[in-house]
Write an enzyme that holds these catalytic residues in place. Structure first.
Site, PDB file in Angstrom:
ATOM      1  N   ARG A 229       1.312  -1.081  -0.357  1.00 38.36           N
ATOM      2  CA  ARG A 229       0.554  -0.198   0.113  1.00 38.36           C
ATOM      3  C   ARG A 229       0.912   0.705  -0.183  1.00 38.36           C
ATOM      4  O   ARG A 229       2.158   1.437   0.581  1.00 38.36           O
ATOM      5  CB  ARG A 229      -0.816   0.411   1.039  1.00 38.36           C
ATOM      6  CG  ARG A 229      -2.485  -0.576   0.821  1.00 38.36           C
ATOM      7  CD  ARG A 229      -3.290  -0.232   2.180  1.00 38.36           C
ATOM      8  NE  ARG A 229      -2.606  -0.673   3.742  1.00 38.36           N
ATOM      9  CZ  ARG A 229      -2.056  -0.164   4.601  1.00 38.36           C
ATOM     10  NH1 ARG A 229      -2.452   0.767   3.523  1.00 38.36           N
ATOM     11  NH2 ARG A 229      -1.224  -0.746   5.172  1.00 38.36           N
TER      12      ARG A 229
ATOM     13  N   TYR B  63      -0.919  -3.763  -6.196  1.00 33.76           N
ATOM     14  CA  TYR B  63      -1.161  -4.417  -5.240  1.00 33.76           C
ATOM     15  C   TYR B  63      -1.916  -4.100  -4.336  1.00 33.76           C
ATOM     16  O   TYR B  63      -2.764  -3.160  -4.138  1.00 33.76           O
ATOM     17  CB  TYR B  63       0.342  -3.951  -4.933  1.00 33.76           C
ATOM     18  CG  TYR B  63       1.258  -4.956  -4.014  1.00 33.76           C
ATOM     19  CD1 TYR B  63       1.690  -6.173  -4.969  1.00 33.76           C
ATOM     20  CD2 TYR B  63       0.977  -5.598  -2.248  1.00 33.76           C
ATOM     21  CE1 TYR B  63       2.992  -7.706  -3.880  1.00 33.76           C
ATOM     22  CE2 TYR B  63       1.628  -6.189  -1.742  1.00 33.76           C
ATOM     23  CZ  TYR B  63       2.051  -7.327  -2.685  1.00 33.76           C
ATOM     24  OH  TYR B  63       2.965  -8.419  -2.576  1.00 33.76           O
TER      25      TYR B  63
ATOM     26  N   LYS C 253      -9.015  -2.247   1.528  1.00 34.26           N
ATOM     27  CA  LYS C 253      -9.157  -0.880   3.511  1.00 34.26           C
ATOM     28  C   LYS C 253     -10.123   0.202   2.572  1.00 34.26           C
ATOM     29  O   LYS C 253     -10.590   0.958   3.485  1.00 34.26           O
ATOM     30  CB  LYS C 253      -8.095  -0.650   3.243  1.00 34.26           C
ATOM     31  CG  LYS C 253      -6.222  -1.987   3.461  1.00 34.26           C
ATOM     32  CD  LYS C 253      -6.733  -2.166   5.008  1.00 34.26           C
ATOM     33  CE  LYS C 253      -5.704  -3.499   4.885  1.00 34.26           C
ATOM     34  NZ  LYS C 253      -6.474  -3.780   6.723  1.00 34.26           N
TER      35      LYS C 253
ATOM     36  N   HIS D 203     -11.008  -1.847  12.254  1.00 32.27           N
ATOM     37  CA  HIS D 203      -9.828  -2.504  11.475  1.00 32.27           C
ATOM     38  C   HIS D 203      -9.832  -3.810  12.231  1.00 32.27           C
ATOM     39  O   HIS D 203      -8.417  -3.535  13.407  1.00 32.27           O
ATOM     40  CB  HIS D 203      -8.537  -2.093  11.252  1.00 32.27           C
ATOM     41  CG  HIS D 203      -7.441  -2.454  10.438  1.00 32.27           C
ATOM     42  ND1 HIS D 203      -5.866  -2.151  11.149  1.00 32.27           N
ATOM     43  CD2 HIS D 203      -7.370  -3.280   9.845  1.00 32.27           C
ATOM     44  CE1 HIS D 203      -5.533  -2.741  10.231  1.00 32.27           C
ATOM     45  NE2 HIS D 203      -5.337  -3.344   9.440  1.00 32.27           N
TER      46      HIS D 203
ATOM     47  N   SER E   4       0.170  -2.872  12.326  1.00 35.17           N
ATOM     48  CA  SER E   4       1.208  -4.115  11.589  1.00 35.17           C
ATOM     49  C   SER E   4       1.782  -4.705  12.358  1.00 35.17           C
ATOM     50  O   SER E   4       2.365  -4.192  13.268  1.00 35.17           O
ATOM     51  CB  SER E   4       1.496  -3.683  10.341  1.00 35.17           C
ATOM     52  OG  SER E   4       1.680  -2.622  10.623  1.00 35.17           O
TER      53      SER E   4
ATOM     54  N   CYS F 225       2.215  -7.454  15.338  1.00 35.23           N
ATOM     55  CA  CYS F 225       1.579  -7.385  16.953  1.00 35.23           C
ATOM     56  C   CYS F 225       0.450  -9.102  16.751  1.00 35.23           C
ATOM     57  O   CYS F 225       0.482  -9.077  17.558  1.00 35.23           O
ATOM     58  CB  CYS F 225       0.895  -6.457  16.530  1.00 35.23           C
ATOM     59  SG  CYS F 225       2.236  -4.762  16.648  1.00 35.23           S
TER      60      CYS F 225
ATOM     61  N   ASN G  86      -2.060 -14.305  13.280  1.00 42.42           N
ATOM     62  CA  ASN G  86      -1.905 -15.265  14.775  1.00 42.42           C
ATOM     63  C   ASN G  86      -2.402 -14.941  15.466  1.00 42.42           C
ATOM     64  O   ASN G  86      -3.376 -16.335  16.053  1.00 42.42           O
ATOM     65  CB  ASN G  86      -0.981 -15.567  15.354  1.00 42.42           C
ATOM     66  CG  ASN G  86       0.582 -15.360  14.276  1.00 42.42           C
ATOM     67  OD1 ASN G  86       0.633 -15.569  13.289  1.00 42.42           O
ATOM     68  ND2 ASN G  86       1.867 -14.873  15.182  1.00 42.42           N
TER      69      ASN G  86
ATOM     70  N   ASP H 103      -9.025  -9.197   9.579  1.00 42.45           N
ATOM     71  CA  ASP H 103      -9.153  -7.958   9.250  1.00 42.45           C
ATOM     72  C   ASP H 103      -9.298  -7.033   9.400  1.00 42.45           C
ATOM     73  O   ASP H 103      -9.668  -5.899  10.133  1.00 42.45           O
ATOM     74  CB  ASP H 103      -8.371  -8.026   8.539  1.00 42.45           C
ATOM     75  CG  ASP H 103      -7.020  -6.592   7.906  1.00 42.45           C
ATOM     76  OD1 ASP H 103      -6.538  -6.420   8.513  1.00 42.45           O
ATOM     77  OD2 ASP H 103      -8.244  -5.841   6.548  1.00 42.45           O
TER      78      ASP H 103
ATOM     79  N   ASN I  26       6.541  -8.415   2.597  1.00 41.35           N
ATOM     80  CA  ASN I  26       5.468  -7.698   2.515  1.00 41.35           C
ATOM     81  C   ASN I  26       4.483  -8.604   1.215  1.00 41.35           C
ATOM     82  O   ASN I  26       3.178  -8.774   0.567  1.00 41.35           O
ATOM     83  CB  ASN I  26       4.846  -6.300   1.603  1.00 41.35           C
ATOM     84  CG  ASN I  26       3.392  -5.704   2.124  1.00 41.35           C
ATOM     85  OD1 ASN I  26       2.859  -6.889   2.870  1.00 41.35           O
ATOM     86  ND2 ASN I  26       3.056  -5.391   1.621  1.00 41.35           N
TER      87      ASN I  26
ATOM     88  N   ARG J 195       2.464 -11.938  -0.203  1.00 38.75           N
ATOM     89  CA  ARG J 195       1.322 -12.484   0.594  1.00 38.75           C
ATOM     90  C   ARG J 195       0.534 -13.563  -0.203  1.00 38.75           C
ATOM     91  O   ARG J 195       0.852 -13.877  -1.130  1.00 38.75           O
ATOM     92  CB  ARG J 195       0.337 -10.979  -0.273  1.00 38.75           C
ATOM     93  CG  ARG J 195       0.572  -9.392   0.820  1.00 38.75           C
ATOM     94  CD  ARG J 195      -0.407  -9.503   1.788  1.00 38.75           C
ATOM     95  NE  ARG J 195       0.444  -8.545   2.773  1.00 38.75           N
ATOM     96  CZ  ARG J 195       0.176  -7.522   4.213  1.00 38.75           C
ATOM     97  NH1 ARG J 195      -1.802  -8.305   4.007  1.00 38.75           N
ATOM     98  NH2 ARG J 195       0.364  -6.777   4.384  1.00 38.75           N
TER      99      ARG J 195
ATOM    100  N   ARG K 105       2.895  -3.161  20.151  1.00 35.15           N
ATOM    101  CA  ARG K 105       3.862  -3.903  20.289  1.00 35.15           C
ATOM    102  C   ARG K 105       5.193  -2.629  21.059  1.00 35.15           C
ATOM    103  O   ARG K 105       5.828  -2.099  20.853  1.00 35.15           O
ATOM    104  CB  ARG K 105       4.953  -4.313  19.155  1.00 35.15           C
ATOM    105  CG  ARG K 105       6.522  -4.466  19.686  1.00 35.15           C
ATOM    106  CD  ARG K 105       7.125  -5.161  17.810  1.00 35.15           C
ATOM    107  NE  ARG K 105       5.594  -6.077  17.135  1.00 35.15           N
ATOM    108  CZ  ARG K 105       6.660  -7.574  16.779  1.00 35.15           C
ATOM    109  NH1 ARG K 105       7.747  -7.560  18.481  1.00 35.15           N
ATOM    110  NH2 ARG K 105       6.684  -8.176  16.474  1.00 35.15           N
TER     111      ARG K 105
ATOM    112  N   GLY L 121      -0.119 -19.353  21.366  1.00 36.60           N
ATOM    113  CA  GLY L 121      -1.087 -20.024  21.451  1.00 36.60           C
ATOM    114  C   GLY L 121      -1.462 -20.136  23.114  1.00 36.60           C
ATOM    115  O   GLY L 121      -2.458 -19.611  23.179  1.00 36.60           O
TER     116      GLY L 121
ATOM    117  N   ASN M 202      -1.249 -16.645  24.640  1.00 35.05           N
ATOM    118  CA  ASN M 202      -2.664 -15.925  25.056  1.00 35.05           C
ATOM    119  C   ASN M 202      -3.330 -16.783  25.035  1.00 35.05           C
ATOM    120  O   ASN M 202      -4.383 -15.479  25.623  1.00 35.05           O
ATOM    121  CB  ASN M 202      -2.370 -15.003  23.589  1.00 35.05           C
ATOM    122  CG  ASN M 202      -0.964 -14.393  23.090  1.00 35.05           C
ATOM    123  OD1 ASN M 202      -0.106 -13.806  24.042  1.00 35.05           O
ATOM    124  ND2 ASN M 202      -0.735 -14.582  22.141  1.00 35.05           N
TER     125      ASN M 202
HETATM  126  O1  SAT Z   1      -2.496  -4.460   1.246  1.00 34.37           O
HETATM  127  S1  SAT Z   1      -3.461  -3.979   2.578  1.00 34.37           S
HETATM  128  O2  SAT Z   1      -4.144  -3.173   2.419  1.00 34.37           O
HETATM  129  O3  SAT Z   1      -4.557  -4.769   1.510  1.00 34.37           O
HETATM  130  C1  SAT Z   1      -2.950  -4.757   2.924  1.00 34.37           C
HETATM  131  C2  SAT Z   1      -2.000  -4.136   4.472  1.00 34.37           C
HETATM  132  O4  SAT Z   1      -1.509  -3.478   4.052  1.00 34.37           O
HETATM  133  O5  SAT Z   1      -2.618  -3.729   5.567  1.00 34.37           O
HETATM  134 MN    MN Z   2      -4.975  -4.566   7.971  1.00 33.20          MN
END
Ligand code: SAT
Ligand code: MN
Length: 595
Positions: A70, A211, A220, A240, A262, A264, A268, A287, A377, A379, A410, A505, A507
């Site tokens: 992004r 992308y 987003k 979010h 991001s 953090c 997971n 998300d 990054n 994906r 974090r 786990g 957590n």
């Molecule tokens: O590329 S996205 O916006 O879908 C994922 C991200 O960067 O959080």
């Molecule tokens: Mn996100």
């Protein structure tokens, strides 16, 4: 092809876009498996995609090295006045931005196909769902949208003659002259990229990037930036946040949503496999959460997406077995490495690295290479329904009733493992001041503290001060039905720099404490920053956690918190008179409690 659409506004908009962008042809997407396979076959034949021998119906794409994430600098909230976009957003006046972008769009699809993708965010028939239509000249985007949203004829049917939809115009910005050979990942140079939102008219225009969130406009752009502005007008929430269900050994269900910046461990946590006996977790979203107050006065959450667009590096059977289990087939991989066996690979996958691979730039790679095999990054795009721990209720039209909100960040020091807000206003204060130390995954120097309110800094479609006020107003409406608010930090370190808490786990032990707070089974202990667990209230059975580490994880250092106050003050000051007085009052209360 004659259009299968009966919606007058949609037909008109598609016609206008086609006249402006001048594609060679217009294709209405039907969302079928055949459509997906046909586009993938064509992209494989052209060299844009690589079919993976080891994973059925799965493909690898390599983006242009300039188009890998992004682009926040090129993302705009185009409201009539700058103050409506607020201090955390880039702003250009709508007329000016539309003028510039219209110039770029003119003829931008020459030599290409214009795809019209009718899609639904949220399951069809849900009162929480919304329709969008994305126009794009990227077949890669079409296939990703198939996974991430509900696409096709069913949506067109539901759009009828006059149903509302959110128009999302996308072009990669790379017209082809007659006879010009295409490249595997066409896109425009950085200074021509624009990710534009016009919240007053629920309109999205994106140009120049293929992308992720720049191009998959349901995510987003629609489900957060435009939806947050709609939600404020209509009295609901677009956040979010992951959505998770925890079930206690007695069978009581708790629904949790959580917002994290991001790096953090949000994905997971969304797919957590609890280590405490008898507790079960199910994933409902990784998300985004759309939340509305239901007829019973509680807050109901629904994941508007139908797929995961997750960061690949670091994902392994050890860190996230459920994510790995989701990736066996029907997956689009972008910027991962390719092994000699015809599988994908990335840094942090289980086992030793391959002796040889092709890296994300298409070059030979070995473990001795100085650069990473997969882009940081890189994906995966995978259907949520394939997740081994997906809840059977993840598409329930009314959503699930939320008991708990979690914020987090974090921090190597200062923030304890967990604390609970005293009340809703205090919880909004915690969300509005959420802070995280930067890692290699962020831009900027590693280890800097960044405030990312509600993890919404890049995703709020209006003035963030007004967004805080909206949160306060939602709490007023929810009253005693409001979810309880907690703040976690899985990343506290000892003075010698080792992580104190095992995370993943484990957590679930912290989640269990939250559930017991909701159930009224534990009292916690009041501190100046909020309610912390008494040591004996955390279920640590089977975990060998040294007593000193536990004490450090649950330690509140008033001096360190006092030292935070000027930074919070500075953070709040940027919102000027848009900062709700109730948050300034919360800061004052914190100051008083710290003494
Ligand atoms: O590329 S996205 O916006 O879908 C994922 C991200 O960067 O959080
Ligand atoms: Mn996100």
């Amino acid at each position: 092809m004659s259009s299968p659409c009966r919606n007058a506004a949609l037909l008109k908009w598609v016609d206008e876009c086609a006249r402006l962008c001048r594609p060679d042809r217009v294709v209405w997407c039907d969302g079928s498996r055949e459509e997906y396979d046909r586009l993938m076959a064509a992209m494989t034949a052209s060299g844009a995609a690589i079919a993976l021998k080891k994973r059925p119906r799965s493909h690898l794409f390599r983006s242009d090295p300039s188009d890998v994430a992004r682009v926040e600098d090129r993302t705009f909230i185009s409201t009539p006045s700058r103050v409506e976009a607020g201090p955390t957003n880039n702003w250009i006046a709508p007329d000016e931005l539309k003028g510039t972008m219209t110039g770029l769009y003119r003829g931008c699809m020459e030599g290409r196909t214009m795809y019209v993708i009718p899609f639904s965010m949220g399951p069809l028939g849900s009162p929480i769902s919304r329709f969008g239509v994305e126009i794009t000249d990227s077949p890669y985007v079409v296939c990703n949208m198939h996974i991430m949203t509900r696409v096709g004829s069913r949506v067109l049917e539901a759009l009828g003659t006059d149903e509302e939809f959110i128009p999302c115009l996308h072009s990669i910005g790379a017209p082809l002259k007659p006879g010009q050979k295409d490249v595997p990942w066409p896109c425009a140079p950085m200074e021509q990229k624009y990710i534009a939102h016009f919240p007053e008219e629920n309109l999205i225009w994106s140009y120049g990037s293929g992308y992720g969130g720049n191009a998959l406009l349901g995510k987003k752009c629609l489900a957060l930036r435009i939806a947050s502005a709609i939600a404020r007008r209509e009295g609901w929430m677009a956040e979010h946040m992951l959505i998770l269900r925890l079930t206690s050994p007695e069978g009581r269900r708790f629904h949790i949503t959580g917002a994290f910046p991001s790096a953090c461990g949000k994905t997971n946590l969304a797919m957590i496999e609890p280590t405490i006996p008898g507790w079960k977790a199910e994933c409902l979203g990784d998300d985004i959460a759309w939340m509305k107050i239901g007829p019973d006065g509680r807050l109901y959450a629904l994941n508007p997406e139908s797929g995961f667009f997750g960061v690949a590096p670091g994902t392994s059977y050890e860190s996230n077995p459920a994510a790995m289990g989701t990736l066996k087939e029907n997956v689009i991989f972008t910027n991962c490495a390719l092994t000699d066996e015809g599988d994908i690979w990335w840094e942090g996958m289980d086992g030793p690295p391959p002796a040889h691979a092709i890296d994300w730039k298409g070059r030979d790679w070995t473990p001795a290479s100085p650069t990473e095999a997969a882009h940081p990054n890189a994906r995966f795009t995978a259907p949520a329904a394939q997740c081994p721990v997906i809840s059977p209720d993840w598409e329930k039209p009314e959503g699930v009733p939320i008991d708990i909100f979690i914020f987090g960040g974090r921090r190597a020091s200062v923030a304890p493992l967990v604390h609970e807000a005293y009340d809703w206003d205090h919880g909004v204060f915690l969300g509005s001041t959420a802070a995280s130390e930067t890692t290699a995954a962020n831009i900027g120097a590693v280890g800097n503290l960044r405030r990312d309110p509600f993890a919404m800094k890049p995703f709020c479609g209006y003035n963030m001060g007004d967004y805080f006020a909206h949160w306060l107003a939602m709490g007023d409406r929810l009253g005693k039905n409001a979810p309880r608010i907690f703040y976690v930090n899985w990343f506290r370190k000892s003075p010698s720099g080792k992580f104190l808490w095992p995370g993943y786990g484990e957590n679930s032990r912290v989640l269990k404490w939250m559930c017991e707070r909701v159930a009224g089974r534990v009292t916690g202990r009041p501190t100046p920053i909020g309610i912390l667990p008494r040591q004996e209230e955390l279920d640590l059975q089977g975990l060998s956690l040294p007593h000193d580490d536990l004490a450090e994880l649950l330690r509140v250092d008033p001096a360190a918190w006092k030292a935070e106050i000027p930074d919070i003050q500075k953070h709040f000051a940027q919102f000027g008179d848009r900062l709700p007085g109730r948050l300034a009052a919360q800061l004052q209360r914190l100051r008083e409690r710290l003494g």
